[in-house]
Design a protein around this motif. Structure first.
Motif, PDB file in Angstrom:
ATOM      1  N   SER A 209       0.843  -1.204   0.000  1.00 10.88           N
ATOM      2  CA  SER A 209       0.000   0.000   0.000  1.00 10.88           C
ATOM      3  C   SER A 209       0.878   1.254   0.000  1.00 10.88           C
ATOM      4  O   SER A 209       0.538   2.254  -0.606  1.00 10.88           O
ATOM      5  N   GLN A 210       2.047   1.180   0.639  1.00 15.66           N
ATOM      6  CA  GLN A 210       2.958   2.326   0.623  1.00 15.66           C
ATOM      7  C   GLN A 210       3.568   2.491  -0.761  1.00 15.66           C
ATOM      8  O   GLN A 210       3.644   3.604  -1.282  1.00 15.66           O
ATOM      9  N   ILE A 211       3.969   1.367  -1.367  1.00 17.67           N
ATOM     10  CA  ILE A 211       4.590   1.448  -2.690  1.00 17.67           C
ATOM     11  C   ILE A 211       3.602   2.013  -3.714  1.00 17.67           C
ATOM     12  O   ILE A 211       3.968   2.797  -4.576  1.00 17.67           O
ATOM     13  N   LEU A 212       2.332   1.618  -3.593  1.00 22.24           N
ATOM     14  CA  LEU A 212       1.328   2.080  -4.553  1.00 22.24           C
ATOM     15  C   LEU A 212       0.665   3.383  -4.117  1.00 22.24           C
ATOM     16  O   LEU A 212      -0.200   3.905  -4.799  1.00 22.24           O
ATOM     17  N   GLY A 213       1.065   3.887  -2.976  1.00 23.38           N
ATOM     18  CA  GLY A 213       0.572   5.194  -2.537  1.00 23.38           C
ATOM     19  C   GLY A 213      -0.886   5.209  -2.105  1.00 23.38           C
ATOM     20  O   GLY A 213      -1.552   6.240  -2.179  1.00 23.38           O
ATOM     21  N   SER A 214      -1.400   4.097  -1.635  1.00 15.29           N
ATOM     22  CA  SER A 214      -2.827   4.045  -1.291  1.00 15.29           C
ATOM     23  C   SER A 214      -3.081   4.576   0.118  1.00 15.29           C
ATOM     24  O   SER A 214      -2.333   4.251   1.039  1.00 15.29           O
ATOM     25  N   ILE A 215      -4.125   5.363   0.248  1.00 12.51           N
ATOM     26  CA  ILE A 215      -4.478   5.888   1.574  1.00 12.51           C
ATOM     27  C   ILE A 215      -5.671   5.127   2.137  1.00 12.51           C
ATOM     28  O   ILE A 215      -5.688   4.766   3.298  1.00 12.51           O
TER      29      ILE A 215
ATOM     30  N   HIS B 184      -5.706   0.343  -6.873  1.00 12.21           N
ATOM     31  CA  HIS B 184      -4.322   0.426  -7.343  1.00 12.21           C
ATOM     32  C   HIS B 184      -3.778  -0.956  -7.684  1.00 12.21           C
ATOM     33  O   HIS B 184      -3.095  -1.134  -8.677  1.00 12.21           O
TER      34      HIS B 184
ATOM     35  N   VAL C  68      -8.050   2.094   6.980  1.00 10.82           N
ATOM     36  CA  VAL C  68      -7.524   3.399   6.577  1.00 10.82           C
ATOM     37  C   VAL C  68      -6.219   3.697   7.318  1.00 10.82           C
ATOM     38  O   VAL C  68      -6.174   3.724   8.530  1.00 10.82           O
ATOM     39  N   SER C  69      -5.178   3.879   6.564  1.00  8.08           N
ATOM     40  CA  SER C  69      -3.931   4.283   7.214  1.00  8.08           C
ATOM     41  C   SER C  69      -3.925   5.801   7.263  1.00  8.08           C
ATOM     42  O   SER C  69      -4.516   6.457   6.422  1.00  8.08           O
TER      43      SER C  69
ATOM     44  N   MET D  64      -2.510   9.793   7.578  1.00 12.11           N
ATOM     45  CA  MET D  64      -1.522  10.648   6.918  1.00 12.11           C
ATOM     46  C   MET D  64      -0.321  10.892   7.853  1.00 12.11           C
ATOM     47  O   MET D  64      -0.232  10.320   8.916  1.00 12.11           O
TER      48      MET D  64
ATOM     49  N   SER E 268       5.135   7.178  -5.975  1.00 11.82           N
ATOM     50  CA  SER E 268       4.095   6.279  -5.452  1.00 11.82           C
ATOM     51  C   SER E 268       2.720   6.934  -5.505  1.00 11.82           C
ATOM     52  O   SER E 268       1.703   6.275  -5.436  1.00 11.82           O
TER      53      SER E 268
ATOM     54  N   LYS F 158       1.603   8.865  -3.218  1.00 15.26           N
ATOM     55  CA  LYS F 158       1.093   9.026  -1.848  1.00 15.26           C
ATOM     56  C   LYS F 158       1.328  10.450  -1.343  1.00 15.26           C
ATOM     57  O   LYS F 158       2.406  11.006  -1.501  1.00 15.26           O
TER      58      LYS F 158
END
Lengths: 516, 174
Positions: free
Chosen positions: A99-105, A113, A257-258, A260, B74, B76
């Motif tokens: 999720s961090q690599i794909l930038g998902s929040i 993603h 949900v992670s 910010m 990414s 993010k």
């Protein structure tokens, strides 16, 4: 005015006071106001999260299970206690890294993603909204029942007041929703629950005497197979009970949900330990209080009020007021978090994605407000006239959500061939099978829980859907490469592992790749 | 009716964030966690972000400033503290290469930053918040410093990334 009601009002006034004080204190820092949570210690961080995740289910559903099924309810408690550990140890690391690599929040964004298709969001968002509505409905009913007990007014009126207060809190709760109010609330919740449990144990003559007395009423209640031993050997049901709050809970968007900002890793690690301590102290309480309520209050008209009624019977009047207030506050903060999340899904995942791609932030607020008001109105219409049981709604919605999403989350990191078609099939099969199984009445005739059927269907949908469409819908190459990076989990020294900053995952992978 | 805001600000092309931790501090930080760790080398690598500064309407007519960085590689978005840039030309960024996982452009990054701050504000101020976030400053590329360290522990070699701003770390392949 009853003393309980007076304490309820004093409690909320005190919480508002803490909120205004915290706001004024933070006013001098005009730039870091959105990062306030980062400066909090692990205790405050852990307890504020726990106070909004412990819902009306714990006070009504769990007590009711203890009252009607005895120690069978402990399967749910075990799942609840073990879920966090399972999540962290088995699933967490790879999922967080991807999720961090794909930038998902958000959880839905993560799925979109990993499985790039607009259908993912188009299916996932309504399913999540549908389930969240039921979870919110459970909070409305729990709030209404609590207020009915404290004030003595009729349920429809108490429900209207409870929904009104919850919606008002969702609109104007900015002053209340600060870390320290959640923290104080969590302390009162855990102290209150332990207090009710200890007072109950004193009242029934201790744990052993209590169990003996329950055994005289119905010895089956002391087993983990239900009041009429109906669940003996019913591993399908027991597996479902264990899975609901361990695996199923992972499906909830407000859990996944992670957040910010870049959190301090050491805080996250210690906060995990505090959360576990909170859960160990808190979770078994309502089930046991519900069980021993059978001795103290054998003729309860509504078992869902067991915890409230026992508190009323065993605690001093002023304490009842404080504990009731904490319970109401817990219900409110959970309902508020869910309503805000539902508003965000409706505005960002549906409206902005499919209706108005140029949505402004003012329009986002407007769509969120309309969503919250609609959910409140529909919730009242359903609950006022034929209120379902809180435990049933929470278990049902968690079952559907877990069945719909968990295989897609897990396969996203553990199975390279999992593609968009597989994920769509999995979500549809999981949702459809769990809902249909529940509505058809098959759980009682077959002894198989909808969670088991839902998860199996969902996994089957994922496997069959993905394997049949590998050529027509291959997993994009960039996703495969991201998965390769995710899989590189070396034997990191244990001492260093937990202290890592997950927010650096993507930057670290990129830096390593660019060096070869 | 909502008045359409007509504001313009110049988008700064590039800036490098000041490295807060030096090489020795990054190494000390890891050794403080695990004294047996041996450090063999360290180099600074810069990661590209898009940077945005916003003015956000807050309670009782106040407005506040908020900063967001969006990872170009990414997608993010992060809420951050205010930025402290190194003097122009003082540091030449030793940038990392694009892995092409989920790379995004500047306009997409702007949308992500606004969406993140709107969501964060909604959670903080609840639905009484009226919206109307205003972008007041932006930097097309903000280079964030990280230290990449070669380390070993009990004969096994690792690479570790240490955040050059706050000292957070993340282990790479061993």
């Amino acid at each position: 005015m009853s003393i309980e009601l007076a304490f309820l009002i004093i409690y909320f006034a005190a919480m508002a006071g803490i909120g205004v004080w915290a706001m004024k204190k933070g006013r001098s820092d005009s730039e870091g106001f959105l990062l306030a949570g980062r400066s909090l210690g692990p205790g405050v961080t852990a307890l504020r999260l726990q106070s909004s995740s412990m819902s009306g289910y714990m006070f009504m559903g769990a007590g009711s299970l203890g009252y009607t099924q005895g120690y069978f309810g402990m399967w749910y408690a075990l799942g609840d206690l073990g879920g966090g550990i399972l999540n962290l140890s088995v699933l967490g690391r790879r999922m967080r890294k991807l999720s961090q690599i794909l930038g998902s929040i958000t959880s839905i964004e993560y799925l979109e993603h990993r499985y790039p298709s607009k259908w993912i969001r188009l299916i996932a968002a309504p399913v999540a909204l549908f389930c969240m509505f039921f979870y919110v409905l459970a909070q409305f009913i729990a709030g209404g029942r609590g207020l009915e007990m404290v004030t003595g007014v009729s349920f429809p009126l108490a429900l209207a007041i409870a929904i009104g207060v919850i919606v008002l809190y969702t609109f104007l709760g900015g002053y209340l929703a600060v870390a320290y109010t959640d923290f104080v609330q969590a302390i009162i919740m855990v102290v209150g629950m332990v207090w009710i449990l200890v007072a109950t144990l004193v009242e029934v003559g201790g744990f052993t005497a209590g169990n003996q007395a329950v055994g005289e009423i119905n010895p089956n209640l002391l087993t983990m197979w239900g009041a009429d031993l109906g669940f003996h050997g019913q591993w399908g049901v027991i597996l479902g009970a264990l899975l609901v709050f361990s695996i199923g809970y992972m499906g909830w968007p407000h859990v996944v949900v992670s957040h910010m900002a870049m959190k301090r890793p050491s805080v996250a690690r210690t906060a995990g330990a505090y959360s576990l301590a909170f859960n160990l102290l808190f979770i078994p309480g309502p089930y046991l209080v519900g069980l021993f309520a059978l001795i103290l209050l054998p003729n309860l008209a509504n078992p869902e009020t067991a915890v409230f009624a026992v508190a009323d019977a065993v605690l001093p009047t002023f304490a009842v007021g404080i504990v009731m207030a904490a319970i109401m506050a817990a219900i409110m903060s959970t309902a508020d978090a869910l309503l805000l999340q539902a508003g965000t899904i409706a505005s960002q995942d549906i409206y902005a994605r499919f209706i108005n791609r140029k949505m402004t932030d003012a329009q986002m607020v407007k769509v969120s407000r309309i969503t919250v008001l609609l959910l409140a109105a529909i919730g009242y219409a359903i609950a006022a006239f034929d209120p379902p049981a809180v435990a049933e709604i929470v278990i049902f919605s968690t079952t559907v959500l877990g069945s719909a999403f968990v295989p897609s989350y897990v396969c996203a990191v553990w199975w390279k061939k999992a593609n968009a078609v597989g994920a769509i099939s999995s979500m549809l099969a999981g949702t459809g099978a769990s809902v249909a199984w529940q509505l058809s009445g098959l759980p009682s005739s077959t002894g198989i829980d909808p969670m088991v059927v839902g998860i199996l269907s969902s996994v089957l949908g994922m496997v069959v859907g993905s394997l049949l469409t590998q050529r027509s819908h291959p997993v994009p190459e960039r996703i495969t490469r991201a998965l390769d990076e995710t899989a590189k989990v070396g034997p990191i020294p244990a001492k260093m592992l937990l202290g890592q900053d997950a927010f650096l995952a993507a930057q670290a992978e990129v830096a390593a790749r660019s060096e070869g | 009716m909502q008045r359409k805001q007509k504001w313009r600000h110049a988008v700064k092309a590039e800036a490098v964030l000041t490295t807060v931790l030096d090489e020795g501090q990054a190494a000390d930080l890891l050794r403080a966690k695990e004294p047996r760790l041996r450090i063999h080398g360290a180099r600074l690598r810069h990661h590209p972000f898009a940077g945005f500064e916003f003015e956000i309407p807050y309670f009782a007519g106040q407005s506040k400033r908020a900063f967001a960085l969006v990872d170009y590689f990414s997608g993010k978005a992060f809420v951050t503290d205010s930025w402290n840039f190194a003097a122009e030309g003082a540091v030449l960024p030793n940038s990392v290469a694009d892995p092409g996982w989920n790379s995004i452009g500047f306009e997409t990054a702007r949308g992500r930053a606004k969406a993140l701050l709107s969501t964060a504000m909604l959670r903080r101020a609840r639905l009484a918040w009226r919206g109307e976030i205003r972008e007041v400053n932006s930097v097309r590329t903000v280079w964030k410093p990280n230290w990449l360290l070669d380390v070993s522990l009990q004969g096994r070699a690792y690479r570790v990334l240490v955040d050059g701003l706050n000292g957070g770390y993340f282990f790479l392949d061993s």
